[in-house]
Every structure is written in C-alpha cells, then in structure tokens.
Design an enzyme around this catalytic site. Structure first.
Site, PDB file in Angstrom:
ATOM      1  N   ASN A  17      -9.538   1.546   2.455  1.00 18.07           N
ATOM      2  CA  ASN A  17      -9.208   1.341   3.870  1.00 18.07           C
ATOM      3  C   ASN A  17      -9.691   2.504   4.743  1.00 18.07           C
ATOM      4  O   ASN A  17     -10.203   2.303   5.841  1.00 18.07           O
ATOM      5  CB  ASN A  17      -7.695   1.147   4.049  1.00 18.07           C
ATOM      6  N   CYS A  36      -2.815  -2.201   8.951  1.00 13.55           N
ATOM      7  CA  CYS A  36      -3.246  -1.426   7.782  1.00 13.55           C
ATOM      8  C   CYS A  36      -4.060  -0.172   8.119  1.00 13.55           C
ATOM      9  O   CYS A  36      -3.607   0.938   7.852  1.00 13.55           O
ATOM     10  CB  CYS A  36      -4.031  -2.325   6.833  1.00 13.55           C
ATOM     11  N   THR A  70       0.868  -1.184   0.000  1.00 16.39           N
ATOM     12  CA  THR A  70       0.000   0.000   0.000  1.00 16.39           C
ATOM     13  C   THR A  70       0.902   1.231   0.000  1.00 16.39           C
ATOM     14  O   THR A  70       1.666   1.439   0.949  1.00 16.39           O
ATOM     15  CB  THR A  70      -0.893  -0.027   1.254  1.00 16.39           C
ATOM     16  N   GLY A  98      -7.549  -1.807  14.770  1.00 14.41           N
ATOM     17  CA  GLY A  98      -6.089  -1.863  14.917  1.00 14.41           C
ATOM     18  C   GLY A  98      -5.514  -2.521  13.685  1.00 14.41           C
ATOM     19  O   GLY A  98      -6.070  -2.396  12.594  1.00 14.41           O
ATOM     20  N   GLY A 103     -16.976  -1.391  18.861  1.00 15.33           N
ATOM     21  CA  GLY A 103     -16.010  -2.112  19.697  1.00 15.33           C
ATOM     22  C   GLY A 103     -14.970  -1.168  20.248  1.00 15.33           C
ATOM     23  O   GLY A 103     -15.217   0.050  20.367  1.00 15.33           O
TER      24      GLY A 103
HETATM   25  N1  LIG Z   1      -1.347  -7.374   6.190  1.00 19.68           N
HETATM   26  C1  LIG Z   1      -2.429  -7.103   5.477  1.00 19.68           C
HETATM   27  O1  LIG Z   1      -3.545  -7.531   5.797  1.00 19.68           O
HETATM   28  C2  LIG Z   1      -2.318  -6.281   4.225  1.00 19.68           C
HETATM   29  C3  LIG Z   1      -3.379  -6.255   3.320  1.00 19.68           C
HETATM   30  C4  LIG Z   1      -3.274  -5.488   2.172  1.00 19.68           C
HETATM   31  C5  LIG Z   1      -2.132  -4.745   1.940  1.00 19.68           C
HETATM   32  N2  LIG Z   1      -1.110  -4.755   2.840  1.00 19.68           N
HETATM   33  C6  LIG Z   1       0.092  -3.994   2.528  1.00 19.68           C
HETATM   34  O2  LIG Z   1       1.071  -4.890   2.010  1.00 19.68           O
HETATM   35  C7  LIG Z   1       2.395  -4.501   2.415  1.00 19.68           C
HETATM   36  C8  LIG Z   1       3.052  -5.635   3.174  1.00 19.68           C
HETATM   37  O3  LIG Z   1       2.295  -5.894   4.336  1.00 19.68           O
HETATM   38  P1  LIG Z   1       2.511  -7.192   5.237  1.00 19.68           P
HETATM   39  O4  LIG Z   1       1.480  -7.146   6.299  1.00 19.68           O
HETATM   40  O5  LIG Z   1       2.634  -8.382   4.380  1.00 19.68           O
HETATM   41  O6  LIG Z   1       3.950  -6.840   5.863  1.00 19.68           O
HETATM   42  P2  LIG Z   1       4.853  -7.758   6.792  1.00 19.68           P
HETATM   43  O7  LIG Z   1       5.563  -6.827   7.700  1.00 19.68           O
HETATM   44  O8  LIG Z   1       4.052  -8.873   7.345  1.00 19.68           O
HETATM   45  O9  LIG Z   1       5.902  -8.399   5.779  1.00 19.68           O
HETATM   46  C9  LIG Z   1       6.889  -7.696   5.110  1.00 19.68           C
HETATM   47  C10 LIG Z   1       8.054  -8.645   4.845  1.00 19.68           C
HETATM   48  O10 LIG Z   1       9.015  -7.968   4.039  1.00 19.68           O
HETATM   49  C11 LIG Z   1      10.313  -8.374   4.477  1.00 19.68           C
HETATM   50  N3  LIG Z   1      11.299  -7.399   4.019  1.00 19.68           N
HETATM   51  C12 LIG Z   1      11.585  -6.177   4.508  1.00 19.68           C
HETATM   52  N4  LIG Z   1      12.544  -5.601   3.762  1.00 19.68           N
HETATM   53  C13 LIG Z   1      12.879  -6.465   2.797  1.00 19.68           C
HETATM   54  C14 LIG Z   1      13.817  -6.457   1.711  1.00 19.68           C
HETATM   55  N5  LIG Z   1      14.595  -5.390   1.507  1.00 19.68           N
HETATM   56  N6  LIG Z   1      13.887  -7.529   0.928  1.00 19.68           N
HETATM   57  C15 LIG Z   1      13.098  -8.617   1.143  1.00 19.68           C
HETATM   58  N7  LIG Z   1      12.213  -8.696   2.140  1.00 19.68           N
HETATM   59  C16 LIG Z   1      12.095  -7.627   2.950  1.00 19.68           C
HETATM   60  C17 LIG Z   1      10.164  -8.457   5.978  1.00 19.68           C
HETATM   61  O11 LIG Z   1      11.190  -9.258   6.548  1.00 19.68           O
HETATM   62  C18 LIG Z   1       8.770  -9.110   6.108  1.00 19.68           C
HETATM   63  O12 LIG Z   1       8.857 -10.505   6.119  1.00 19.68           O
HETATM   64  C19 LIG Z   1       2.202  -3.223   3.226  1.00 19.68           C
HETATM   65  O13 LIG Z   1       2.315  -2.122   2.381  1.00 19.68           O
HETATM   66  C20 LIG Z   1       0.763  -3.338   3.713  1.00 19.68           C
HETATM   67  O14 LIG Z   1       0.190  -2.068   3.964  1.00 19.68           O
HETATM   68  C21 LIG Z   1      -1.178  -5.519   3.962  1.00 19.68           C
END
Ligand SMILES: NC(=O)c1ccc[n+]([C@@H]2O[C@H](COP(=O)([O-])OP(=O)(O)OC[C@H]3O[C@@H](n4cnc5c(N)ncnc54)[C@H](O)[C@@H]3O)[C@@H](O)[C@H]2O)c1
Length: 432
Positions: A209, A261, A121, A258, A254
């Site tokens: 979102n 996102c 995002t 949290g 609620g």
């Molecule tokens: N979690 C959700 O429900 C969700 C849903 C939609 C969108 N997003 C978006 O997706 C993106 C990722 O979210 P997430 O929850 O999966 O994050 P996360 O923190 O769970 O995972 C990110 C991963 O990237 C790795 N990482 C960091 N730097 C790196 C690099 N240089 N090379 C390789 N790996 C690297 C980290 O070690 C980690 O495992 C964010 O922008 C978030 O806003 C998340």
C-alpha cells in the site's frame, strides 16, 4: 468448511460471501445491529459491484448467515477470520483495540482447536500480540495466521475470487495446510499462494500500500512540475509507462489518494518505523505531498474568481474517494468542499453512489443532486473530484446550457484539453 467472519465491512462481507460461494458454511458477525438486521433481510449494506448476486445466492442456499453474537460466531467456525477496523489512532499508529478486544473474547470462548486468521491490515508483531492475548485464557490449542487482504473496493468480488496472489503468514504447518485447502478453489489458474512467516506477511501489506501511495504521489509531483514548465503530464505518463520496469498503472495524476487504506496505512507504517528507530523519510514526504494535493484545485478556483468566492455556486461531480464505491473515507472531494465552504461558496454535489454517506457527514451544509446535469444548473463552475465513467463523455452542449459560467476544474483529467477548447469551455486540469 465451517467459517466465521468477524466484522462485515468491505473486507469481511466480501470474504464471507465469496467463501460461501465455494461451498463453505459461513457465519458473519458484526456489532452493528442495523447492519446485521439489513443483511438478515437480504439487503447488502454497502455498494460493491457484483456482490448482490453472490450474496443472494448464498443466503438462499443457507450457506451465509448473519448474527450480532460473537459467541455464536466463535462456536460455529473452525476458521475465524478477523476483518475488523484498524483505524488511525491519534498519533497515526494503527488502533488495535478492535482486534485485541475480539482476541480476548476468542480466548474465553473457544473450546477446541481453531485457526484465527487476521485479514485486517495490522502492524508487524500483531499476530504475536493476538496469540498472547488468546493464550491468556484459551483452554485448547489454536493457531494465528496473518492473511492480509489485497482486494480493491469497486473490484472486491473479482479480486477475491481471482486474486493475483494469496499471502499466508504462518509458522504452523497444521494451520498452513488448512488455509491452503480453503483457498485452493481461488487459485485454479495458477496464481500463487505464498507462504511466509507472520511478520513478513504483515509487512507485505503495508509495503504494497505504501508503495502504491508513493507511486501516485510521485506522479502528482511530476504533474505539478509539468504545470510550472509547460510540459504535458499525459505525454510524460505514456512515455514513462511504456517502460516495463515502471508499468502503465497507477501513473494517473489527480487530487490525491484517499480511502480507508492508503492514508492510514502510510501513516501507520511511518509510525511503526519510528517505534523501531527507523525514519521512513519517503513516507513522511508522501503524506505531506498528498495532503496538499487534495486541495490543489482550490488555488486554481480561487484565482479564476479573483479570490472572491463568496456566494459563488459550484457544482461538484464525484464525492466517493474513487469510482465504483460509496466509500467516502478520506475522500479528496470532502477536503476541497471544506475549503470552499470556508469561503462561503454554495455547493451542489452529485455522486452515483456516495450521496447518502456524504449527507450523513455534511447534512445540509451543501445541496445534493440526483442527476449530474441538475448538479450544474446555474453554477459558476463545475469541479470534478471522482472519475466515475458516466462523467467521461458528457453532453457538453447540454452542460453549457445549464451552467452559468462555462468553466470546469477537473481533478481527474477526464477530458482532452483541445476538445474543451473547441467547446469554448475554460478548462483546468492537473499537469497539463
Ligand atoms: N476496504 C478495503 O478496501 C480494504 C482492503 C484491504 C484491507 N483492508 C483492511 O481490512 C480491515 C477492515 O476494513 P474494512 O474496510 O472492511 O472496514 P469497515 O469499517 O468497512 O468494516 C469493519 C466492520 O467491523 C465491524 N466491527 C467493529 N467492531 C466489531 C466487533 N467487536 N465485532 C464485530 N464486528 C465489529 C464494524 O461494525 C464494521 O461493519 C482494515 O484493517 C482495513 O485496513 C481494507
């Protein structure tokens, strides 16, 4: 197709695994060596329902592999997904250092045409920034596509395999065609692949979102007002939700939203507004209301104990920011726990999946329990912070036997007020 996914968190690992499931050869890259070692050993490093089955199947079929080498990932994939963190920077904006850092490496490593797909995002204009950074070094053609992800933690596999829509932001016909081909197996039931420009795609994710966070927050304010005027938010919710223009979902009040996102995305969109001379007043209000909502149970707990919480023992059910995940980022439970610890409350907590993550954060500042009933042994009160299914129909007689004080503060409105009155349990909930 040959795919690489950079970053294997909740989004990257689900993306990689589900793309392998449709027959693609997927290499997942992460800088976290422990995580990669675990995955190479066949261990899923996060809790996400149904992921383990697909994960194992695709590893066994050799369609899904893991590495810490970005070079290996970039050599492998014709399509490179970026599923990297975009955390909140100090000023509330999205921190793009992970995305732009990897983009720089991509420019240096690629030797032939690749599609770089941004799944993280990111603020409007990031695709342009990524293009610029890659083109500083890239000796070949490439395209950058914005493909925001809408999966929900707890339902991530289902959401990825059967998305309500897929958004492709691209100004390149070549890249758009490749992306459509990749995603076709996921929209066989007719859900749309919506093609738009990169900026609109980037903003769609934030708008979605922020809208959902606003809907929750609006309902939280209605619930707070219900308490002032003696109305019942459950009845108001049902009355409102049956209007098809409003809809039934996301109307449950609620103790605040949290997760990784909503909080950061609301702030990042607000900040983007400021940077573009637009004052998102509504988002400022949403952020402020949510902040106080996270600790809205605290004054109720404090006043019940005549503002004397020292040495009281409180059991907490639910630590994850929502059910069916082990994710505790921005979890309301943690905010309430901090408030209670300030007043020297002894806390014992239970969560079906998130205890390990909380242990890593809070250590021995609180006690942990491996069972929901053990977590109420001798407590002066029980506080419910996450609506896990197993909390919905507890054995109240057993609870009362274990608890010292028969009082429940329910941040998720799990029980019927009348039922608890009959059980002789003092019951506080939200907006009722
Ligand atoms: N979690 C959700 O429900 C969700 C849903 C939609 C969108 N997003 C978006 O997706 C993106 C990722 O979210 P997430 O929850 O999966 O994050 P996360 O923190 O769970 O995972 C990110 C991963 O990237 C790795 N990482 C960091 N730097 C790196 C690099 N240089 N090379 C390789 N790996 C690297 C980290 O070690 C980690 O495992 C964010 O922008 C978030 O806003 C998340």
């Amino acid at each position: 197709m040959k795919i690489s996914v950079i970053g294997t968190g909740y989004v990257g690992l689900v993306t990689g695994t589900c793309l392998a499931e449709t027959g693609n050869e997927v290499v997942c890259v992460d800088i976290n060596e422990d995580k990669v070692a675990k995955m190479q050993n066949g261990e899923v490093p996060i809790y996400e329902p149904h992921l383990d089955v697909l994960f194992e199947r695709n590893i066994n079929a050799k369609r899904l592999t893991f590495t810490t080498s970005l070079k290996e990932g970039l050599d492998h994939g014709d399509i490179i997904f970026l599923a990297l963190p975009t955390p909140e920077d100090e000023d509330g904006s999205a921190d793009l250092r992970y995305i732009l850092g990897v983009a720089e490496q991509i420019g240096k490593e690629i030797k032939e045409y690749k599609v770089i797909v941004d799944k993280s995002t990111v603020p409007v204009g990031t695709a342009d920034q990524v293009k610029k950074v890659i083109s500083n070094n890239a000796p070949c053609e490439f395209d950058v596509v914005s493909n925001p992800e809408f999966l929900r933690e707890g339902f991530a596999v289902d959401d990825f395999l059967k998305p309500e829509r897929i958004i492709i932001g691209s100004s390149s016909d070549r890249a758009t065609e490749i992306m459509q081909k990749l995603y076709r197996p996921f929209v066989r039931s007719g859900n749309p692949i919506i093609i738009m420009d990169e900026r609109s795609a980037e903003l769609t994710k934030y708008a979605a979102n922020a809208f959902l966070a606003t809907k929750i927050t609006f309902m939280n304010e209605i619930a707070n007002f219900c308490e002032k005027v003696g109305a019942d938010v459950d009845k108001v919710r049902i009355g409102m939700g049956t209007d098809s223009r409003i809809g039934k979902r996301f109307l449950f009040p609620g103790i605040g939203y949290g997760g990784s996102c909503f909080p950061k995305d609301v702030k990042a969109l607000y900040k983007s507004g400021k940077e573009n001379e637009y004052d998102f007043q509504i988002l400022d209000a949403v952020e402020n209301v949510n902040k106080s909502q996270k600790t809205i149970l605290f004054p109720k707990i404090s006043s019940y104990f005549n503002n004397n919480l020292k040495e009281k023992k409180i059991g907490i059910w639910g630590l994850a920011f929502k059910p069916e995940t082990d994710d505790i980022r921005e979890a309301p439970a943690l905010y309430l726990i901090e408030k209670l610890l300030e007043k020297e409350v002894n806390i014992i907590a239970f969560d079906p999946e998130a205890v390990e993550n909380v242990k890593n954060k809070l250590g021995n500042r609180i006690e942990y329990s491996t069972s929901m009933y053990e977590a109420v042994k001798g407590v002066d009160a029980l506080v419910i912070c996450t609506e896990w299914s197993i909390f919905r129909t507890p054995d109240f007689a057993r609870l009362k036997k274990k608890m010292k004080g028969h009082v429940i503060f329910d941040g998720r409105n799990l029980y019927d007020v009348e039922d608890l009155r009959k059980e002789n349990i003092v019951y506080f909930s939200i907006g009722r």
